[in-house]
Design a protein around this motif. Structure first.
Motif, short mmCIF file in Angstrom:
data_model
loop_
_atom_site.label_atom_id
_atom_site.label_comp_id
_atom_site.label_asym_id
_atom_site.label_seq_id
_atom_site.Cartn_x
_atom_site.Cartn_y
_atom_site.Cartn_z
N LYS A 75 27.01 27.23 -43.14
CA LYS A 75 28.20 26.79 -43.89
C LYS A 75 27.80 25.95 -45.09
N LYS A 76 26.82 25.06 -44.90
CA LYS A 76 26.35 24.21 -45.99
C LYS A 76 25.71 25.03 -47.09
N ARG A 77 24.91 26.04 -46.71
CA ARG A 77 24.25 26.87 -47.71
C ARG A 77 25.25 27.75 -48.46
N LYS A 112 28.16 26.76 -49.24
CA LYS A 112 28.77 25.81 -50.18
C LYS A 112 27.84 25.50 -51.35
N THR A 113 26.53 25.38 -51.07
CA THR A 113 25.59 24.94 -52.11
C THR A 113 24.94 26.08 -52.89
N TYR A 141 26.09 29.98 -52.38
CA TYR A 141 27.01 31.10 -52.63
C TYR A 141 28.13 30.70 -53.57
N VAL A 142 28.76 29.56 -53.31
CA VAL A 142 29.89 29.13 -54.14
C VAL A 142 29.48 28.92 -55.60
N GLU A 154 31.08 30.81 -58.84
CA GLU A 154 31.72 30.02 -59.89
C GLU A 154 31.12 30.30 -61.27
N LYS A 187 41.91 24.68 -58.55
CA LYS A 187 42.07 24.11 -57.21
C LYS A 187 43.29 23.21 -57.12
#
Length: 355
Positions: A72-74, A76-77, A79-80, A84, A350
């Motif tokens: 989950k952290k990866r 966020k750091t 993939y997201v 973007e 957002k």
């Protein structure tokens, strides 16, 4: 460097990240071929090494919650940020085409396929400006592979052994013999996994680190020798063709890391190192945006009337009316400016969606 993992923030690593990202930026200019060969040999392996050094302890993956928490952290750091930064250039592709920056026009069907490619962290066949984005996907896959093996084995030595063996095989193999889909999703992640793992073996264990000081003379010799060897542009392609050169590249990269770590220890005491540490903590904008910024700057200078071959803009061959090093310096603030615009745009979206 014995307590390298015990510190919460290692300033030396931030300085090394800054040097590595500058190698990436200047390596994509028309810099002298000797520098280009040096930059291409070490800049991406250095980033995988740095990621491995700061990776969590294997105990973080031992539980189901820890394993999925890491994924989950990866997401966020890695993939997201990929989405973007990549998605705006895909969505505005036809606008860039209208300006004469992109070489082709997207139909509705091509738009859909390109968006799908982007969501899957692939460049797609038509978006020429997202070439640099491959690193985030490869690092993402490499870290997931390592975490999965660690979660299954619950053993540090077994995990490191498996990752090093498969990574070394991928390094020695000629990736050109594999289909493109395997190159990007299997061979390159395994190569990155090797450096990611070897960093944990060498630089987290003080017994191994002393061995790599032996590689420092090799690095110094190679740098001196490279400026007397008859390198050509074609020699750079040798670096992506696997052979025993990969073994030499491993030794060279680790030795260079040792040199940079020692040098950065002296640099960090100077006030001028503050911008290097800041850049080391903010490498993603420079990494993902420098190629498209080169293209924009080339386009603007061409429109101002300077002589250059417009057909080669999107192929990373840039203008010669200003020095290559000045061109590299010029693109750095542009990347951070665009990053600020993109961040402001996504923050606005957002806020709107929360209303």
């Amino acid at each position: 460097m014995g307590d390298i993992i015990k510190k919460t923030r290692i300033e030396e690593l931030d300085i090394i990240k800054c040097i590595a990202i500058l190698m990436v930026v200047f390596g994509h200019t028309l810099c002298p071929v000797h520098l280009k060969v040096l930059f291409y040999w070490v800049h991406m392996p250095l980033f995988f090494l740095l990621s491995g050094i700061t990776a969590p302890d294997i105990n973080k993956y031992s539980t189901r919650g820890g394993y999925f928490g890491f994924i989950k952290k990866r997401i966020k750091t890695l993939y997201v940020p990929f989405i973007e930064y990549a998605l705006p250039f895909v969505l505005f592709h036809n606008a860039l085409f209208a300006l004469g920056i992109d070489p082709n026009h997207f139909s509705s069907k091509e738009y859909v396929f390109q968006i799908i490619h982007t969501l899957l962290m692939t460049n797609g066949p038509s978006e020429v400006h997202l070439g640099a984005f491959w690193f985030l996907k490869v690092l993402f896959l490499a870290e997931i592979i390592y975490a999965t093996i660690a979660y299954i084995s619950h053993n540090q030595k077994v995990t490191n052994g498996i990752c090093i063996i498969f990574g070394l095989i991928a390094l020695i193999a000629n990736k050109g013999i594999f289909p493109h889909v395997l190159q990007g999703n299997v061979i390159m992640p395994l190569r990155g996994l090797f450096y990611y793992t070897i960093a944990q073996v060498i630089f987290k264990d003080i017994r191994w680190k002393k061995i790599w000081y032996i590689s420092i003379p090799i690095v110094l010799w190679w740098i001196v020798e490279s400026f007397t060897a008859p390198y050509t542009e074609g020699n750079i392609q040798i670096l992506s063709i696997c052979s025993l050169n990969s073994i030499y590249q491993i030794v060279f990269t680790c030795g260079l890391f040792m040199i940079l770590f020692l040098v950065s220890g002296y640099l960090k005491v100077f006030k001028t190192s503050s911008w290097m540490k800041w850049m080391g903590r903010n490498t993603i904008p420079l990494y993902l945006l420098h190629q498209i910024m080169f293209t924009f700057i080339s386009f603007i200078i061409m429109k101002l009337g300077y002589d250059m071959d417009g057909a080669t803009i999107v192929k990373n061959r840039f203008i010669t009316c200003i020095p290559w090093w000045a061109y590299g310096i010029l693109v750095i603030p542009c990347c951070y400016l665009v990053q600020a615009i993109i961040s402001r745009g996504f923050n606005t979206i957002k806020m709107i969606t929360k209303l």
